[in-house]
Design a protein around this motif. Sequence first.
Motif, PDB file in Angstrom:
ATOM      1  N   ILE A 177       0.940  -1.161  -0.006  1.00 20.44           N
ATOM      2  CA  ILE A 177       0.117   0.071   0.030  1.00 20.44           C
ATOM      3  C   ILE A 177       0.752   1.284  -0.106  1.00 20.44           C
ATOM      4  O   ILE A 177       1.671   1.504   1.008  1.00 20.44           O
ATOM      5  CB  ILE A 177      -1.001  -0.050   1.367  1.00 20.44           C
ATOM      6  CG1 ILE A 177      -1.825  -1.178   1.162  1.00 20.44           C
ATOM      7  CG2 ILE A 177      -1.706   1.272   1.259  1.00 20.44           C
ATOM      8  CD1 ILE A 177      -2.607  -1.434   2.491  1.00 20.44           C
ATOM      9  N   ARG A 178       0.714   2.018  -0.952  1.00 23.86           N
ATOM     10  CA  ARG A 178       1.628   3.143  -1.274  1.00 23.86           C
ATOM     11  C   ARG A 178       0.988   4.459  -0.822  1.00 23.86           C
ATOM     12  O   ARG A 178      -0.196   5.144  -1.438  1.00 23.86           O
ATOM     13  CB  ARG A 178       2.069   3.338  -2.643  1.00 23.86           C
ATOM     14  CG  ARG A 178       3.019   2.355  -3.235  1.00 23.86           C
ATOM     15  CD  ARG A 178       3.250   2.631  -4.755  1.00 23.86           C
ATOM     16  NE  ARG A 178       4.019   3.572  -4.862  1.00 23.86           N
ATOM     17  CZ  ARG A 178       3.985   4.616  -5.575  1.00 23.86           C
ATOM     18  NH1 ARG A 178       2.525   4.537  -6.252  1.00 23.86           N
ATOM     19  NH2 ARG A 178       4.537   5.750  -5.864  1.00 23.86           N
ATOM     20  N   GLU A 179       1.385   5.057   0.257  1.00 22.73           N
ATOM     21  CA  GLU A 179       0.665   6.140   1.066  1.00 22.73           C
ATOM     22  C   GLU A 179      -0.828   6.050   1.219  1.00 22.73           C
ATOM     23  O   GLU A 179      -1.408   6.950   0.592  1.00 22.73           O
ATOM     24  CB  GLU A 179       1.438   7.358   0.183  1.00 22.73           C
ATOM     25  CG  GLU A 179       2.738   7.541   0.258  1.00 22.73           C
ATOM     26  CD  GLU A 179       3.232   8.976  -0.281  1.00 22.73           C
ATOM     27  OE1 GLU A 179       2.418  10.079  -0.431  1.00 22.73           O
ATOM     28  OE2 GLU A 179       4.210   9.264  -0.453  1.00 22.73           O
ATOM     29  N   GLY A 180      -1.135   5.004   1.722  1.00 22.38           N
ATOM     30  CA  GLY A 180      -2.408   4.946   2.017  1.00 22.38           C
ATOM     31  C   GLY A 180      -3.303   5.722   2.936  1.00 22.38           C
ATOM     32  O   GLY A 180      -2.525   5.944   3.957  1.00 22.38           O
ATOM     33  N   ARG A 181      -4.448   6.399   2.764  1.00 24.23           N
ATOM     34  CA  ARG A 181      -5.169   6.942   3.840  1.00 24.23           C
ATOM     35  C   ARG A 181      -6.480   6.531   4.185  1.00 24.23           C
ATOM     36  O   ARG A 181      -7.341   6.027   3.207  1.00 24.23           O
ATOM     37  CB  ARG A 181      -5.400   8.472   3.148  1.00 24.23           C
ATOM     38  CG  ARG A 181      -4.312   9.080   2.483  1.00 24.23           C
ATOM     39  CD  ARG A 181      -4.814  10.418   1.597  1.00 24.23           C
ATOM     40  NE  ARG A 181      -5.777  10.238   0.612  1.00 24.23           N
ATOM     41  CZ  ARG A 181      -5.498   9.530  -0.758  1.00 24.23           C
ATOM     42  NH1 ARG A 181      -4.437   9.213  -0.833  1.00 24.23           N
ATOM     43  NH2 ARG A 181      -6.446   9.419  -1.213  1.00 24.23           N
ATOM     44  N   HIS A 182      -6.650   6.040   5.579  1.00 26.83           N
ATOM     45  CA  HIS A 182      -7.642   5.566   5.975  1.00 26.83           C
ATOM     46  C   HIS A 182      -8.966   6.330   5.690  1.00 26.83           C
ATOM     47  O   HIS A 182      -9.109   7.612   5.741  1.00 26.83           O
ATOM     48  CB  HIS A 182      -7.653   5.520   7.571  1.00 26.83           C
ATOM     49  CG  HIS A 182      -8.880   4.408   7.921  1.00 26.83           C
ATOM     50  ND1 HIS A 182      -9.872   4.588   8.041  1.00 26.83           N
ATOM     51  CD2 HIS A 182      -8.659   3.195   8.460  1.00 26.83           C
ATOM     52  CE1 HIS A 182     -10.818   3.535   8.573  1.00 26.83           C
ATOM     53  NE2 HIS A 182      -9.989   2.636   8.878  1.00 26.83           N
ATOM     54  N   PRO A 183      -9.868   5.772   4.836  1.00 24.34           N
ATOM     55  CA  PRO A 183     -11.109   6.463   4.230  1.00 24.34           C
ATOM     56  C   PRO A 183     -12.116   7.142   5.198  1.00 24.34           C
ATOM     57  O   PRO A 183     -12.977   7.884   4.784  1.00 24.34           O
ATOM     58  CB  PRO A 183     -11.869   5.570   3.184  1.00 24.34           C
ATOM     59  CG  PRO A 183     -11.570   4.223   4.059  1.00 24.34           C
ATOM     60  CD  PRO A 183      -9.880   4.353   4.355  1.00 24.34           C
ATOM     61  N   LEU A 184     -12.101   6.641   6.360  1.00 26.87           N
ATOM     62  CA  LEU A 184     -13.046   7.094   7.626  1.00 26.87           C
ATOM     63  C   LEU A 184     -12.233   8.343   8.289  1.00 26.87           C
ATOM     64  O   LEU A 184     -13.215   8.667   9.322  1.00 26.87           O
ATOM     65  CB  LEU A 184     -13.510   5.981   8.468  1.00 26.87           C
ATOM     66  CG  LEU A 184     -14.239   4.764   7.681  1.00 26.87           C
ATOM     67  CD1 LEU A 184     -14.706   3.700   8.571  1.00 26.87           C
ATOM     68  CD2 LEU A 184     -15.382   5.244   6.810  1.00 26.87           C
ATOM     69  N   THR A 190       0.358   6.390   4.889  1.00 29.51           N
ATOM     70  CA  THR A 190       1.192   5.641   5.510  1.00 29.51           C
ATOM     71  C   THR A 190       1.412   4.546   4.253  1.00 29.51           C
ATOM     72  O   THR A 190       0.539   4.164   3.557  1.00 29.51           O
ATOM     73  CB  THR A 190       0.826   4.613   6.626  1.00 29.51           C
ATOM     74  OG1 THR A 190       1.689   3.973   7.188  1.00 29.51           O
ATOM     75  CG2 THR A 190      -0.666   4.148   6.430  1.00 29.51           C
ATOM     76  N   THR A 191       2.732   3.969   4.381  1.00 27.41           N
ATOM     77  CA  THR A 191       3.118   2.958   3.684  1.00 27.41           C
ATOM     78  C   THR A 191       3.283   1.576   4.135  1.00 27.41           C
ATOM     79  O   THR A 191       3.761   1.640   5.155  1.00 27.41           O
ATOM     80  CB  THR A 191       4.389   3.140   2.771  1.00 27.41           C
ATOM     81  OG1 THR A 191       4.136   4.570   1.870  1.00 27.41           O
ATOM     82  CG2 THR A 191       4.885   2.191   1.595  1.00 27.41           C
ATOM     83  N   ILE A 192       2.679   0.571   3.425  1.00 25.10           N
ATOM     84  CA  ILE A 192       2.559  -0.713   4.158  1.00 25.10           C
ATOM     85  C   ILE A 192       3.147  -1.835   3.313  1.00 25.10           C
ATOM     86  O   ILE A 192       2.356  -2.136   2.165  1.00 25.10           O
ATOM     87  CB  ILE A 192       1.019  -1.101   4.938  1.00 25.10           C
ATOM     88  CG1 ILE A 192       0.637   0.117   6.101  1.00 25.10           C
ATOM     89  CG2 ILE A 192       1.211  -2.362   5.514  1.00 25.10           C
ATOM     90  CD1 ILE A 192      -0.720  -0.182   6.518  1.00 25.10           C
ATOM     91  N   CYS A 193       4.101  -2.665   3.876  1.00 23.34           N
ATOM     92  CA  CYS A 193       4.316  -3.883   2.868  1.00 23.34           C
ATOM     93  C   CYS A 193       4.207  -5.099   3.672  1.00 23.34           C
ATOM     94  O   CYS A 193       4.541  -5.231   4.844  1.00 23.34           O
ATOM     95  CB  CYS A 193       5.815  -3.713   2.471  1.00 23.34           C
ATOM     96  SG  CYS A 193       6.140  -1.953   1.523  1.00 23.34           S
ATOM     97  N   LEU A 194       3.689  -6.176   3.022  1.00 15.50           N
ATOM     98  CA  LEU A 194       3.659  -7.525   3.660  1.00 15.50           C
ATOM     99  C   LEU A 194       3.370  -8.421   2.518  1.00 15.50           C
ATOM    100  O   LEU A 194       2.708  -8.323   1.420  1.00 15.50           O
ATOM    101  CB  LEU A 194       2.346  -7.530   4.533  1.00 15.50           C
ATOM    102  CG  LEU A 194       2.011  -8.651   5.068  1.00 15.50           C
ATOM    103  CD1 LEU A 194       3.000  -9.207   6.320  1.00 15.50           C
ATOM    104  CD2 LEU A 194       0.713  -8.629   5.930  1.00 15.50           C
ATOM    105  N   GLY A 195       4.079  -9.937   3.000  1.00 11.69           N
ATOM    106  CA  GLY A 195       3.917 -10.888   1.923  1.00 11.69           C
ATOM    107  C   GLY A 195       4.844 -11.089   0.744  1.00 11.69           C
ATOM    108  O   GLY A 195       4.760 -11.827   0.090  1.00 11.69           O
ATOM    109  N   ASP A 196       6.072 -10.281   0.907  1.00  8.68           N
ATOM    110  CA  ASP A 196       6.926 -10.387  -0.295  1.00  8.68           C
ATOM    111  C   ASP A 196       8.159 -11.002   0.410  1.00  8.68           C
ATOM    112  O   ASP A 196       8.300 -12.135   0.374  1.00  8.68           O
ATOM    113  CB  ASP A 196       7.311  -9.147  -0.711  1.00  8.68           C
ATOM    114  CG  ASP A 196       8.039  -9.341  -2.056  1.00  8.68           C
ATOM    115  OD1 ASP A 196       8.282 -10.204  -2.388  1.00  8.68           O
ATOM    116  OD2 ASP A 196       8.374  -8.213  -2.752  1.00  8.68           O
TER     117      ASP A 196
END
Length: 791
Positions: free
Chosen positions: A302-309, A318-324
């Motif tokens: 997730i590249r610079e994701g913003r919580h929609p609520l 925020t940038t989040i990486c997982l699973g690689d």
Amino acid sequence: MNSKTLRKLEYNKIISLLADHASSESGKQLCRSLLPQTELSAIEQMQEETAAAFTRIIKKGRPSFGGCVPVEASLKRLELGASLGSGELLSIGRLLDCAGQIKSYGRHETVDEFPDCLDFYFQRLEPVTRVASEIRRCILEEDVIADDASANLQKIRRSIQSFDGKIHSALNSMVNGSMRNYLQDAIVTMRGDRYCLPVKAEYRSQVKGMIHDQSSTGSTLFIEPMTVVKLNNDLMELHAKEQEEIQVILSTLSSMAAEHCEELRVDYEVLTTLDFIFARGSLAVDQNASRPVLNQEGRIYIREGRHPLLDRTKVVPTTICLGDDYDLLIVTGPNTGGKTVSLKTTGLFTLMGQAGLHIPALDRSELAVFTEVYADIGDEQSIEQSLSTFSSHMTNIVSFLKQVDEHSLVLFDELGAGTDPTEGAALAIAILTSLHRRGIRTMATTHYSELKVFALTTEGVENASCEFDVETLRPTYHLLIGIPGKSNAFAISKKLGLSDEIIEEAKTHLSDQEESFEELLSDLEHSRRTIEREQAEIRAYKEELETLRRRTKEKQEKLDAQKERIIRDANEKAERILQSAKDYADETMRNFRKFGKENISASEMEKEREKLRQRMAKTSSKVTLEKAQPKKAYKPSDFKLGTSVRVLSMNLTGTVHTLPDSRGNVEVQMGILRSKVPITDLDIIEETASYTSKQTRRTSSGKMKMGKSLTVSPEINLIGRTSDEAVALLDKYLDDAYLAHLSPVRVVHGKGTGALRNAVHQYLKRQKHVKSYRLGAFGEGDAGVTIVEFK
């Protein structure tokens, strides 16, 4: 997807936002029933539709589906041969009008527009224009039929108007005549669709007619006079005929609509689907969202994701990486630091992506397709505060641990909290180890240092932390992958006013291992900040270098163009001069032949010869295009940085900018132009030749003697030089300016990164003959110029 996870990740709130973007009730229903899918092909199709709607909304605006009203009940009645009422026919007309508008919206305006996946839906719409226009023409409102709906209805209504006029005329003559004294009020009223007069009860016998009603007190009787009874009867017959004709019209319209029942069903179905699709596109536009890249390898980026609520003006991307490189991410840090926001963002984005919704993150963000998402956040968990207990956590965890597989995503918030820290940490490590061995994508938040060590020492497990500013006691909400977070309990307590004595006492209760681990985390945090600062400086230097490279290229292109123009102009001028000389020579030859034939005197011939010599000498000076030769042959070692030279081929002066290369070429700076020329095309300008009699003094013999003051410019331009080159040029220039008694002088070094300015100022500090220096004021060049005064 299980309903508990949808509720905990607040997926229902996203669906509520989605439904608000739908225009029709049927479209809203589709939005409310939207659930995440697990088939990649179905998800990709929905994402493609959302992207197409997004693009069309940006180009053409948001279409309205307000006319998409349910008509299935009316269609079933039509299939049974029933006649519809005006309201039902109006609904069908609105549906067809909406279909026509949406079909028009879906047409491509130019041949250059590429088709998209929504063209299929637009092509299925059938507006049935004939039926829609006929309904619109005949029915003005739900209970209002147009006069021209049929010729017979128009004729009947004209008769009704005529009878209305006759009745009103007769009654008005009574009201305004001798009967006026018998009336309670001088008005004409209606009772039961018949025109009456309000007569006083005591004058009942004076007014012949039919009594239709009386007032509640009995003092007023509403009497229909005998003179208008027949007119009223005729009027009632006309009204009955009017209703009969209206039924005929409605029956005709119903028959027309019945022929297109299937098209109407398709229109309603397609419009509902398009309303649903454009609601997804509209939500994406509203959230400034983008289409995620989907995969089945369990990879999340997730590249610079913003919580929609969260408030979009305050939320921090925020940038989040997982699973690689790792399948287990452990997020640590203080309370209110944004750990739960990161956790919920990951889960909610996964659900949104699998529901065909775009996510509020940068392009090329990746999401994995999971068959199930399990979240242990607690029934009362919110972004701001956790109110869950150990027992509720464990009950929830036990319920899904046996069901998870490698195609599941598991989210833990404060795993192992609510019980003894030692036991809680051990239990958390055991649970995470079990999931990690099975290759299940997992993200967990925690306070336990044991879990930080577990992540540091276990392959395939990564630490992350939510950055916290101890100075302001506020989280920055930046997720830092690869760095374990500190609890910052001591630092926060000290900032809030807790005495140093208590804090030091608290530190004594930490083991040496715990204390050294916290110090290690502090060192890592300090190193990270230093690296980030240095990387920012490197980026700035790279941008400046790119700017300088571009400017140099532009200058070189301008110089090349100027050289070509000069050579072209010179060739044209030479051609004109040579042609003029040839013409004059031809004329001279003709004259000498004429002199020989006509026996012209020798003196006249001599005069003509003299004129020829003068003309040729003048022409020769113009035609001389031979390249000037240098005063002497120079060696590469004769050229130093800053050496003043003349470019013979261009007749321009400049200074040497680079030392000769292996081919004997040097770069020469000529004003704003810089060009690479061979040393054979250069002539070194001797400095002694630049001295002039700027100052003189009288000797004892009364003769004037030359002073050694050099003619110099009141400023020097160092832009484009390196620090070493600039200092060398500046040293020579200041000596010349000091000898010439010029003060003050301007040193132009530009703003840039400030490196050249700092080098100049460091040099000026060491010069004894410099009285002072300062940056230029407004109008003098500001910080791009330094003003130097001599003693």
